[in-house]
Design a protein around this motif. Structure first.
Motif, PDB file in Angstrom:
ATOM      1  N   GLY A  81       0.831  -1.196   0.000  1.00 11.86           N
ATOM      2  CA  GLY A  81       0.000   0.000   0.000  1.00 11.86           C
ATOM      3  C   GLY A  81       0.864   1.245   0.000  1.00 11.86           C
ATOM      4  O   GLY A  81       2.063   1.194   0.297  1.00 11.86           O
ATOM      5  N   ILE A  82       0.254   2.371  -0.312  1.00  8.67           N
ATOM      6  CA  ILE A  82       0.965   3.647  -0.294  1.00  8.67           C
ATOM      7  C   ILE A  82       1.234   4.063   1.147  1.00  8.67           C
ATOM      8  O   ILE A  82       0.692   3.473   2.088  1.00  8.67           O
ATOM      9  N   VAL A  83       2.056   5.084   1.329  1.00 13.31           N
ATOM     10  CA  VAL A  83       2.375   5.571   2.669  1.00 13.31           C
ATOM     11  C   VAL A  83       1.084   5.983   3.396  1.00 13.31           C
ATOM     12  O   VAL A  83       0.257   6.711   2.852  1.00 13.31           O
ATOM     13  N   GLY A  84       0.924   5.474   4.589  1.00 15.38           N
ATOM     14  CA  GLY A  84      -0.267   5.773   5.383  1.00 15.38           C
ATOM     15  C   GLY A  84      -1.340   4.712   5.284  1.00 15.38           C
ATOM     16  O   GLY A  84      -2.206   4.611   6.164  1.00 15.38           O
ATOM     17  N   ASP A  85      -1.307   3.911   4.222  1.00 14.22           N
ATOM     18  CA  ASP A  85      -2.292   2.830   4.100  1.00 14.22           C
ATOM     19  C   ASP A  85      -1.989   1.764   5.141  1.00 14.22           C
ATOM     20  O   ASP A  85      -0.833   1.393   5.361  1.00 14.22           O
ATOM     21  N   LEU A  99      -8.721   2.448  -8.301  1.00 14.63           N
ATOM     22  CA  LEU A  99      -7.672   3.464  -8.199  1.00 14.63           C
ATOM     23  C   LEU A  99      -6.709   3.378  -9.382  1.00 14.63           C
ATOM     24  O   LEU A  99      -6.419   2.294  -9.878  1.00 14.63           O
ATOM     25  N   GLU A 100      -6.224   4.530  -9.818  1.00 13.90           N
ATOM     26  CA  GLU A 100      -5.298   4.567 -10.949  1.00 13.90           C
ATOM     27  C   GLU A 100      -3.854   4.388 -10.517  1.00 13.90           C
ATOM     28  O   GLU A 100      -3.021   3.930 -11.313  1.00 13.90           O
ATOM     29  N   ARG A 101      -3.538   4.779  -9.269  1.00 11.72           N
ATOM     30  CA  ARG A 101      -2.174   4.630  -8.764  1.00 11.72           C
ATOM     31  C   ARG A 101      -2.205   3.970  -7.392  1.00 11.72           C
ATOM     32  O   ARG A 101      -3.129   4.186  -6.607  1.00 11.72           O
ATOM     33  N   TRP A 102      -1.168   3.172  -7.157  1.00 13.99           N
ATOM     34  CA  TRP A 102      -1.032   2.526  -5.851  1.00 13.99           C
ATOM     35  C   TRP A 102       0.455   2.369  -5.581  1.00 13.99           C
ATOM     36  O   TRP A 102       1.285   2.899  -6.316  1.00 13.99           O
ATOM     37  N   GLY A 103       0.819   1.699  -4.517  1.00 12.23           N
ATOM     38  CA  GLY A 103       2.228   1.596  -4.197  1.00 12.23           C
ATOM     39  C   GLY A 103       2.525   0.533  -3.169  1.00 12.23           C
ATOM     40  O   GLY A 103       1.641  -0.197  -2.708  1.00 12.23           O
ATOM     41  N   VAL A 104       3.795   0.464  -2.811  1.00  9.61           N
ATOM     42  CA  VAL A 104       4.297  -0.446  -1.780  1.00  9.61           C
ATOM     43  C   VAL A 104       5.138   0.383  -0.820  1.00  9.61           C
ATOM     44  O   VAL A 104       5.868   1.283  -1.248  1.00  9.61           O
ATOM     45  N   THR A 105       5.039   0.087   0.460  1.00  6.33           N
ATOM     46  CA  THR A 105       5.789   0.826   1.478  1.00  6.33           C
ATOM     47  C   THR A 105       6.549  -0.144   2.377  1.00  6.33           C
ATOM     48  O   THR A 105       5.987  -1.162   2.801  1.00  6.33           O
ATOM     49  N   ALA A 106       7.808   0.172   2.629  1.00  2.72           N
ATOM     50  CA  ALA A 106       8.618  -0.580   3.599  1.00  2.72           C
ATOM     51  C   ALA A 106       8.615   0.205   4.907  1.00  2.72           C
ATOM     52  O   ALA A 106       9.058   1.366   4.942  1.00  2.72           O
ATOM     53  N   LEU A 107       8.080  -0.395   5.954  1.00  2.00           N
ATOM     54  CA  LEU A 107       7.983   0.309   7.229  1.00  2.00           C
ATOM     55  C   LEU A 107       8.451  -0.585   8.366  1.00  2.00           C
ATOM     56  O   LEU A 107       8.422  -1.814   8.268  1.00  2.00           O
ATOM     57  N   ASP A 165       3.118  10.363   9.608  1.00  2.00           N
ATOM     58  CA  ASP A 165       2.477  11.600  10.063  1.00  2.00           C
ATOM     59  C   ASP A 165       1.332  11.937   9.108  1.00  2.00           C
ATOM     60  O   ASP A 165       1.544  12.409   7.999  1.00  2.00           O
ATOM     61  N   TYR A 166       0.114  11.693   9.565  1.00  2.00           N
ATOM     62  CA  TYR A 166      -1.048  11.900   8.706  1.00  2.00           C
ATOM     63  C   TYR A 166      -1.343  13.376   8.451  1.00  2.00           C
ATOM     64  O   TYR A 166      -2.182  13.703   7.604  1.00  2.00           O
ATOM     65  N   SER A 167      -0.675  14.253   9.149  1.00  2.00           N
ATOM     66  CA  SER A 167      -0.891  15.688   8.906  1.00  2.00           C
ATOM     67  C   SER A 167      -0.165  16.172   7.655  1.00  2.00           C
ATOM     68  O   SER A 167      -0.458  17.258   7.144  1.00  2.00           O
ATOM     69  N   LYS A 168       0.775  15.374   7.139  1.00  2.00           N
ATOM     70  CA  LYS A 168       1.506  15.765   5.940  1.00  2.00           C
ATOM     71  C   LYS A 168       0.663  15.486   4.696  1.00  2.00           C
ATOM     72  O   LYS A 168       0.072  14.393   4.570  1.00  2.00           O
ATOM     73  N   PRO A 169       0.581  16.420   3.767  1.00  2.00           N
ATOM     74  CA  PRO A 169      -0.285  16.245   2.589  1.00  2.00           C
ATOM     75  C   PRO A 169       0.132  15.077   1.700  1.00  2.00           C
ATOM     76  O   PRO A 169      -0.702  14.502   0.999  1.00  2.00           O
ATOM     77  N   ARG A 172      -1.159  10.030   1.843  1.00  2.00           N
ATOM     78  CA  ARG A 172      -2.528   9.927   1.323  1.00  2.00           C
ATOM     79  C   ARG A 172      -3.268   8.693   1.813  1.00  2.00           C
ATOM     80  O   ARG A 172      -4.481   8.603   1.725  1.00  2.00           O
ATOM     81  N   GLY A 173      -2.517   7.688   2.271  1.00  2.00           N
ATOM     82  CA  GLY A 173      -3.148   6.455   2.712  1.00  2.00           C
ATOM     83  C   GLY A 173      -3.828   6.617   4.056  1.00  2.00           C
ATOM     84  O   GLY A 173      -3.540   7.540   4.819  1.00  2.00           O
ATOM     85  N   ARG A 174      -4.734   5.699   4.358  1.00  2.00           N
ATOM     86  CA  ARG A 174      -5.458   5.719   5.623  1.00  2.00           C
ATOM     87  C   ARG A 174      -5.646   4.284   6.131  1.00  2.00           C
ATOM     88  O   ARG A 174      -5.516   3.322   5.378  1.00  2.00           O
TER      89      ARG A 174
END
Length: 572
Positions: A81-85, A99-107, A165-169, A172-174
């Motif tokens: 998932g994208i950052v924040g997902d 969705l047209e765009r998605w991603g992978v996150t290493a956390l 930090d969900y306050s950063k624009p 976008r993930g939730r």
């Protein structure tokens, strides 16, 4: 870069974990695998190993606190998932929401799932009409490898992972809930596109529960069609699929799983098999390559076209599994294609896996599984025979991953061309089988007897680049499926004249049919012992695979020497 000792903690040694393992090894690192069996066992294995880093490419279980609290050995989660997902249904929601765009996150793993600081992220465009399994094995796996490489490069530097930090624009993930069947539900009065997207988002697991033919089934493998009728009505049967009317058009449904009652278990099977006895009044549509070779039907598991001197036969079976009937249809199509006035026969897979050999689910469902397995292996041998005996120069196009007999099927061709970053498992032993598909002829012909023995005994994956180095494939083409298809056809047109293929053309001219037949006979003698007499536990391994039994331990072949506790460690 310093060589690192890396634990790959995974639920299974699946395609992504295999890619990560191979990529890290090729980069000079020393990955060792730990499959998640129980929390205590996983903690014991990892704490006793002297690892620098733990990476989790595919993990359904929660990381134990004992591991993620380690002060110097971070545990990195590869989240699709994208950052924040956050949540376990990331890809399901991405496809469902179109969705047209998605991603992978290493956390980094922390107490709260998927909420740790970010080490790396990579985004991509989501292909249209994509299934979850295709998205996972394609763009998601590619992005995951980018993230893993980035993490390894940053590890040991002064890099500090970025807190979520969900306050950063740009975040976008939730947090998203785990998708339930209520979230996937549809009415047959809905549009075919919407229903297909629901099914695509649940592809592989868990499927979409729906009412069909008076029963409750999980649906998989959906294909659009232009026919129409009363929503929910069964309009037709073709090969293994049933056609169901929707609100506007219709959908071919290729696979079903019956909803289990308490105390029962079911698994995916071809839809026609599951609904056997309920299809008497439903029209059977019997087009095929042999009867309608240039058909414009939307649903064609086997299809054919011609371009210049090249005849292109594409086969696309769900999850790359080939049942006895699949093989028989493919034999008929090949016999027709071989009779055409062409000079090259391009034999290629579809958009998913190329082929993984015999259909274990159909075998398991048979009244006598061993006998069905025996029929299936002889039928896939017949497919290989058609390729080996073709007048044309045969080119295999490895469009996706391949394993066991599916890879040996590709090697029956004269020239093998591979899509970049595809994975191959050139072995049978882990399933309790000796192997067939003329492998004792085709594999040594490609890589030599010593390497053939090594590959089939070690039971480890290889990638397209390694296969190229070994001589198993002749060229590696683009990773993008559409670009690879165009490249494949262009290369197939060139194999007749290019000097580098002269030796392969001569090899074909001097082939020994008697040797081929001897290899087949000898293989089948061994396979009868394995499949019918169950010499090495094939029946139990097949059942475990079909019912998705959790592994009891990590196979020794995946554990590096450095990860095995030494006697002084054990006594401590």
């Amino acid at each position: 870069m310093q060589s690192l000792k890396i634990i790959l903690l995974s639920t299974a040694f699946n395609g992504l974990t295999q890619r990560a393992w191979l990529d890290l090894r090729q980069s000079g690192h020393r990955p060792s695998v730990v499959l998640f069996t129980s929390e205590d066992e996983v903690c014991r294995q990892i704490e006793q190993a002297d690892a620098d880093l733990v990476i989790c490419p595919f993990l359904k279980d929660r990381v134990p606190e004992q591991l993620w609290r380690h002060p110097t050995r971070p545990v990195i989660i590869i989240h699709p998932g994208i950052v924040g997902d956050r949540g376990a249904s990331a890809l399901d929601w991405a496809i469902s929401n179109n969705l047209e765009r998605w991603g992978v996150t290493a956390l980094q793993a922390v107490e709260e799932m998927d909420a740790g600081p970010v080490w790396s992220t990579w985004e991509f465009k989501v292909p249209a009409q994509v299934r979850k399994s295709e998205l996972y094995n394609g763009p998601v796996a590619d992005a995951a490898i980018h993230c893993i490489r980035d993490v390894v490069e940053k590890f040991g530097s002064d890099f500090v992972p970025v807190p979520l930090d969900y306050s950063k624009p740009q975040v976008r993930g939730r947090l998203q809930p785990n998708m339930k069947q209520d979230d996937r539900s549809f009415s047959w009065h809905d549009s075919a596109n919407f229903i297909k997207r629901c099914i695509d988002a649940a592809d592989g697991q868990p499927g979409v529960l729906a009412s069909l033919a008076g029963g409750q089934y999980y649906l998989y493998d959906a294909h659009l069609d232009s026919r129409s009728g009363t929503p929910g009505e069964l309009l037709a049967v073709h090969d293994d699929a049933v056609l169901v009317a929707c609100g506007d058009r219709s959908l071919w449904i290729g696979s079903l799983k019956r909803k289990a009652r308490p105390g029962t278990e079911h698994f995916k099977l071809p839809a026609r098999h599951v609904l056997a006895g309920q299809l008497d009044g439903v029209p059977h549509l019997d087009w095929s390559v042999a009867s309608e070779p240039f058909s414009d039907e939307a649903y064609q598991p086997i299809r054919y076209r011609e371009s210049g001197h090249v005849g292109e036969l594409t086969f696309e079976f769900y999850n790359g599994a080939m049942s006895t009937e699949h093989c028989q249809r493919l034999v008929s199509a090949l016999q027709w294609a071989k009779a055409r006035d062409t000079q090259v026969l391009l034999f290629k897979g579809g958009r998913g896996a190329f082929c993984n050999g015999v259909h274990l689910n159909v075998i398991q469902a048979a009244p006598v599984p061993g006998l069905e397995a025996w029929n299936n292996i002889q039928a896939i041998d017949d497919v290989c025979k058609e390729l080996l005996s073709a007048r044309q120069l045969v080119v295999s196009g490895l469009t996706g991953n391949a394993g066991a007999g599916g890879l040996m099927l590709a090697l029956a061709a004269d020239v093998v061309l591979a899509r970049a970053n595809t994975l191959y498992n050139p072995h049978y032993k882990s399933m309790g089988l000796y192997g067939s598909e003329y492998w004792t002829y085709s594999l040594p012909r490609a890589v030599g007897h010593a390497m053939a023995h090594k590959l089939t005994e070690e039971c480890l994956p290889i990638n397209a680049f390694q296969a190229l180095q070994m001589g198993m494939v002749q060229e590696v083409g683009p990773r993008c499926p559409d670009e690879f298809g165009l490249w494949l056809l262009q290369r197939a047109n060139a194999v007749l004249t290019e000097p580098k293929y002269q030796a392969l053309r001569e090899r074909k001219a001097n082939a020994d049919p008697q040797l081929m037949q001897h290899c087949r006979n000898a293989e089948l003698e061994q396979m009868h012992l394995d499949m019918v007499q169950n010499r090495h536990g094939f029946a139990e391994k097949c059942s475990g695979f079909v019912y998705k039994r959790k592994t009891c331990c990590t196979p020794q072949r995946l554990i590096e020497d450095w990860a095995v506790p030494q006697p002084d460690t054990l006594s401590a």
